[in-house]
Design an enzyme around this catalytic site. Structure first.
Site, short mmCIF file in Angstrom:
data_model
loop_
_atom_site.label_atom_id
_atom_site.label_comp_id
_atom_site.label_asym_id
_atom_site.label_seq_id
_atom_site.Cartn_x
_atom_site.Cartn_y
_atom_site.Cartn_z
N ARG A 51 -53.08 9.43 -40.04
CA ARG A 51 -52.26 8.43 -40.98
C ARG A 51 -52.95 7.79 -42.06
O ARG A 51 -52.26 7.57 -43.01
CB ARG A 51 -51.65 7.42 -39.99
CG ARG A 51 -50.69 8.07 -39.23
CD ARG A 51 -50.44 7.16 -37.80
NE ARG A 51 -51.60 8.08 -37.23
CZ ARG A 51 -51.46 9.24 -36.39
NH1 ARG A 51 -50.27 9.51 -36.30
NH2 ARG A 51 -52.60 9.57 -35.77
N THR A 52 -54.15 7.08 -41.56
CA THR A 52 -54.62 6.25 -42.63
C THR A 52 -54.72 6.81 -43.98
O THR A 52 -54.47 6.57 -45.00
CB THR A 52 -55.88 5.63 -42.13
OG1 THR A 52 -55.42 5.00 -41.05
CG2 THR A 52 -56.19 4.36 -43.22
N LYS A 80 -76.69 16.03 -44.55
CA LYS A 80 -77.98 16.26 -44.74
C LYS A 80 -79.06 15.14 -44.73
O LYS A 80 -80.30 15.49 -44.94
CB LYS A 80 -78.32 16.97 -46.30
CG LYS A 80 -77.37 18.00 -46.75
CD LYS A 80 -77.44 18.30 -48.18
CE LYS A 80 -76.13 19.02 -48.57
NZ LYS A 80 -75.99 18.84 -50.19
N ARG A 101 -63.76 4.84 -43.95
CA ARG A 101 -63.65 4.64 -42.72
C ARG A 101 -64.87 5.25 -42.07
O ARG A 101 -65.47 6.21 -42.60
CB ARG A 101 -62.55 5.45 -42.09
CG ARG A 101 -62.60 5.65 -40.59
CD ARG A 101 -61.39 6.22 -39.95
NE ARG A 101 -60.09 5.41 -40.15
CZ ARG A 101 -59.17 5.76 -39.28
NH1 ARG A 101 -58.96 6.66 -38.67
NH2 ARG A 101 -58.16 4.86 -39.40
N HIS A 129 -59.26 -3.18 -38.78
CA HIS A 129 -58.53 -2.24 -39.28
C HIS A 129 -57.32 -2.93 -40.21
O HIS A 129 -56.13 -3.07 -39.75
CB HIS A 129 -58.03 -1.13 -38.33
CG HIS A 129 -57.46 0.01 -38.85
ND1 HIS A 129 -57.23 0.23 -40.29
CD2 HIS A 129 -56.95 1.31 -38.14
CE1 HIS A 129 -56.60 1.56 -40.45
NE2 HIS A 129 -56.50 1.97 -39.34
N1 CP Z 1 -53.61 4.28 -36.99
C1 CP Z 1 -54.41 5.10 -37.34
O1 CP Z 1 -55.56 4.36 -37.91
O2 CP Z 1 -54.23 6.44 -37.40
P1 CP Z 1 -55.12 7.17 -37.82
O3 CP Z 1 -56.49 7.27 -37.08
O4 CP Z 1 -54.67 8.78 -37.87
O5 CP Z 1 -55.56 7.13 -39.30
#
Ligand code: CP
Length: 302
Positions: A51-52, A80, A101, A129
């Site tokens: 999603r993100t 590496k 991320r 988040h």
């Molecule tokens: N909610 C969320 O962060 O989903 P993903 O890990 O799929 O990005």
């Protein structure tokens, strides 16, 4: 206008939360706006995501921008042995905005100190988040008509769940009552309890779901975060702690909605999906509009 990073949810004021949510509403009504024309956005995902990453990429494309990046560390030169700081310094030469991320807490903050470009934290370990939180707030506002004075019941892995941590800090500015429902092993870390006490926010902690569901305006389910456990046996002990089923929804408030940042494992039974309480797939869609708003905000384009 000046660009800025979004590393922690507390980088924004209450006024900025509301401004971003208003922008998200504007993008929902009119998603295709060419304001990123000529801009390149890098998505650096050192940890898996559906999603993100994809909603950010969809947001950039709807705004007329272009995307570069990687979706796993193994396809970058960090496999590496390249250091995180060398990666950030290098990619900063190729783009106008970094979305990162990483499994380690604090990496988005570190990146923001290594580059002059704005950095958006797309999740750092168990810490925060913030973009998920803004889309959660947008979903709460849309379903409840307001953000103030709501009862929010957060269920599941409150220890490692980063979405819960940033949601608590942001919603604390809107005078909520929190119910925290978790196994003893996955209770909310002390820092958040101290924060809530300092800000005079009412909260209740329990291992029992029924009463906390009955009084809730929002039930925010979370999965147990298998990848954060040092001891696999601890995960096995807690993984089935709460499973929400359709039959459990009968005694809830008429306005109550079930949210979940997703992915779900087994904590929401699929028979909930067809009830009018389920809102988690619309919530994921709201992520596109909210991330369009966040990008516009950090780049100072709106
Ligand atoms: N909610 C969320 O962060 O989903 P993903 O890990 O799929 O990005």
């Amino acid at each position: 206008m000046v660009s800025k990073s979004l590393v922690s949810i507390t980088d924004c004021t209450k006024e900025e939360y509301l401004r971003i949510l208003n922008l998200a509403k504007e993008f929902e009504a009119n998603p295709h706006q060419n304001i990123l024309n000529g801009k390149i956005v890098a998505t650096l995902f050192f940890e898996p995501s559906t999603r993100t990453r994809l909603s950010f990429e969809s947001a950039v494309l709807r705004l007329g921008g272009r995307i570069i990046g990687f979706s796993e560390a193994s396809s970058s030169s960090s496999s590496k042995g390249e250091t995180f700081s060398d990666t950030i310094r290098t990619v900063s030469n190729y783009c106008d905005l970094l979305i990162i991320r990483h499994p380690l807490e604090g990496t988005a903050r570190l990146a923001s100190e290594l580059t002059s470009l704005p950095v958006i934290n797309a999740g750092d370990g168990s810490n925060q988040h913030p973009t998920q939180t803004l889309l959660d707030m947008y979903s709460i506002q849309k379903t409840q008509g307001r953000l103030d004075n709501l009862t929010l019941t957060l269920v599941g892995d409150l220890k490692y769940g980063r979405t819960v941590h940033s949601l608590i800090m942001a919603m604390a500015t809107f005078k909520p009552v929190f119910y925290f429902v978790s196994p003893e092993e996955l209770k909310l870390p002390d820092d958040y309890r101290v924060f809530l006490k300092q800000n005079n926010i009412e909260y209740h902690e329990t291992t029992q779901l029924p009463h906390a569901m009955k009084v809730a305006d929002i039930v925010y389910m979370t999965r147990v975060q298998r990848e954060r456990f040092l001891d696999p046996m601890e995960y096995e002990k807690t993984k089935n702690a709460y499973i929400l089923k359709a039959e459990m929804l009968s005694d809830t408030k008429p306005n109550m909605k079930v949210l979940h940042p997703l992915p779900r494992i087994n904590e929401i039974s699929t028979d909930v999906d067809s009830t009018d309480k389920a809102y988690y797939f619309q919530q994921a869609l709201n992520g596109v509009y909210t991330r369009q708003a966040i990008i516009s905000h950090v780049l100072g384009l709106k």
